[in-house]
Scaffold this motif. Sequence first.
Motif, PDB file in Angstrom:
ATOM      1  N   ASP A 100     -25.693  33.243  46.756  1.00  0.00           N
ATOM      2  CA  ASP A 100     -26.987  32.773  45.621  1.00  0.00           C
ATOM      3  C   ASP A 100     -26.449  32.420  44.351  1.00  0.00           C
ATOM      4  O   ASP A 100     -26.777  31.674  43.783  1.00  0.00           O
ATOM      5  N   ALA A 101     -25.686  33.321  44.010  1.00  0.00           N
ATOM      6  CA  ALA A 101     -24.864  33.015  42.714  1.00  0.00           C
ATOM      7  C   ALA A 101     -24.223  31.708  42.461  1.00  0.00           C
ATOM      8  O   ALA A 101     -24.200  31.175  41.509  1.00  0.00           O
ATOM      9  N   ARG A 102     -23.415  31.471  43.621  1.00  0.00           N
ATOM     10  CA  ARG A 102     -22.917  30.154  43.600  1.00  0.00           C
ATOM     11  C   ARG A 102     -23.779  28.945  43.596  1.00  0.00           C
ATOM     12  O   ARG A 102     -23.305  27.937  42.935  1.00  0.00           O
ATOM     13  N   GLU A 103     -24.672  29.029  44.395  1.00  0.00           N
ATOM     14  CA  GLU A 103     -25.594  27.756  44.421  1.00  0.00           C
ATOM     15  C   GLU A 103     -26.528  27.900  42.895  1.00  0.00           C
ATOM     16  O   GLU A 103     -26.878  26.780  42.388  1.00  0.00           O
ATOM     17  N   ARG A 104     -26.776  28.799  42.261  1.00  0.00           N
ATOM     18  CA  ARG A 104     -27.300  28.768  40.808  1.00  0.00           C
ATOM     19  C   ARG A 104     -26.282  28.183  39.945  1.00  0.00           C
ATOM     20  O   ARG A 104     -26.701  27.406  39.194  1.00  0.00           O
ATOM     21  N   THR A 105     -24.977  28.794  40.143  1.00  0.00           N
ATOM     22  CA  THR A 105     -24.137  28.255  39.281  1.00  0.00           C
ATOM     23  C   THR A 105     -24.059  26.580  39.267  1.00  0.00           C
ATOM     24  O   THR A 105     -23.755  25.915  38.437  1.00  0.00           O
ATOM     25  N   LEU A 106     -23.696  26.234  40.580  1.00  0.00           N
ATOM     26  CA  LEU A 106     -23.653  24.807  40.713  1.00  0.00           C
ATOM     27  C   LEU A 106     -25.053  23.884  40.317  1.00  0.00           C
ATOM     28  O   LEU A 106     -24.830  22.832  39.965  1.00  0.00           O
ATOM     29  N   ASP A 107     -25.923  24.452  40.607  1.00  0.00           N
ATOM     30  CA  ASP A 107     -27.452  23.738  39.997  1.00  0.00           C
ATOM     31  C   ASP A 107     -27.226  23.742  38.365  1.00  0.00           C
ATOM     32  O   ASP A 107     -27.677  22.673  37.939  1.00  0.00           O
ATOM     33  N   SER A 108     -26.664  24.897  37.865  1.00  0.00           N
ATOM     34  CA  SER A 108     -26.498  24.884  36.328  1.00  0.00           C
ATOM     35  C   SER A 108     -25.452  23.620  35.903  1.00  0.00           C
ATOM     36  O   SER A 108     -25.806  23.115  34.907  1.00  0.00           O
TER      37      SER A 108
END
Length: 224
Positions: free
Chosen positions: A13-21
């Motif tokens: 999930d941290a990866r997806e949040r980072t890429l969204d950012s």
Amino acid sequence: MVVLATKCYVEGDARERTLDSLRSLVANEIGSLDVEFTVGVRHDEFVAVTVEGDDETVARNALREEWGEIPTHLDAGETYVGTLESWDDDGFVLDVGEEIRIPSAEIGLGRGTPSQIRERFGLVQHQRLKFVYGGDDEPSRLADETRDQLYDWRRGAGRVNVNSATRGEVRATVNRAGHANDIVTVERLGLLEQSIICAEGTDPPGLLASIGSYLPSELRCVIP
């Protein structure tokens, strides 16, 4: 395609949040231009942005200016941006799509071992550093711009540097820990590398101790 000089090395999930950012940051940077873009992550964790449209050249240049770029080849005497991957008694190792060693004698940040220098200047793993590529005949060295930046850090009020967290996550953590008034801002060093600039009178080690339990990250102090 522009390969940005920053990595996405978290998972789940941290990866997806980072890429969204990152998509939001890229949109803020080039969203007014006539382009479409996609964001991806290479096998070596460097972020790649594919840009297409009438303004694609302008957009790519803007991204290079903001984030730095991982080049397809290196020319002796030219300056590039790499990420700090490791350090030992012999120097720093930067990643620029390939490993570049900066010998201890070419770090240029005063006395001490590379590990001591890293602690003194609060360097975190994956932090972006500019270097001058030496080629086959000369050693590579940290760029004067990077040396000057790090010395300036030591002349300020102090910092706490963080990796493995977005700027938004770090700001939220500072607020949650009750230190919103103890900092000036959170400066973005990379996608997942941030620098908390302390307000005058704030003790960097004390701030680190207070927020450390909230952030499962590497944290390093810069003490003036």
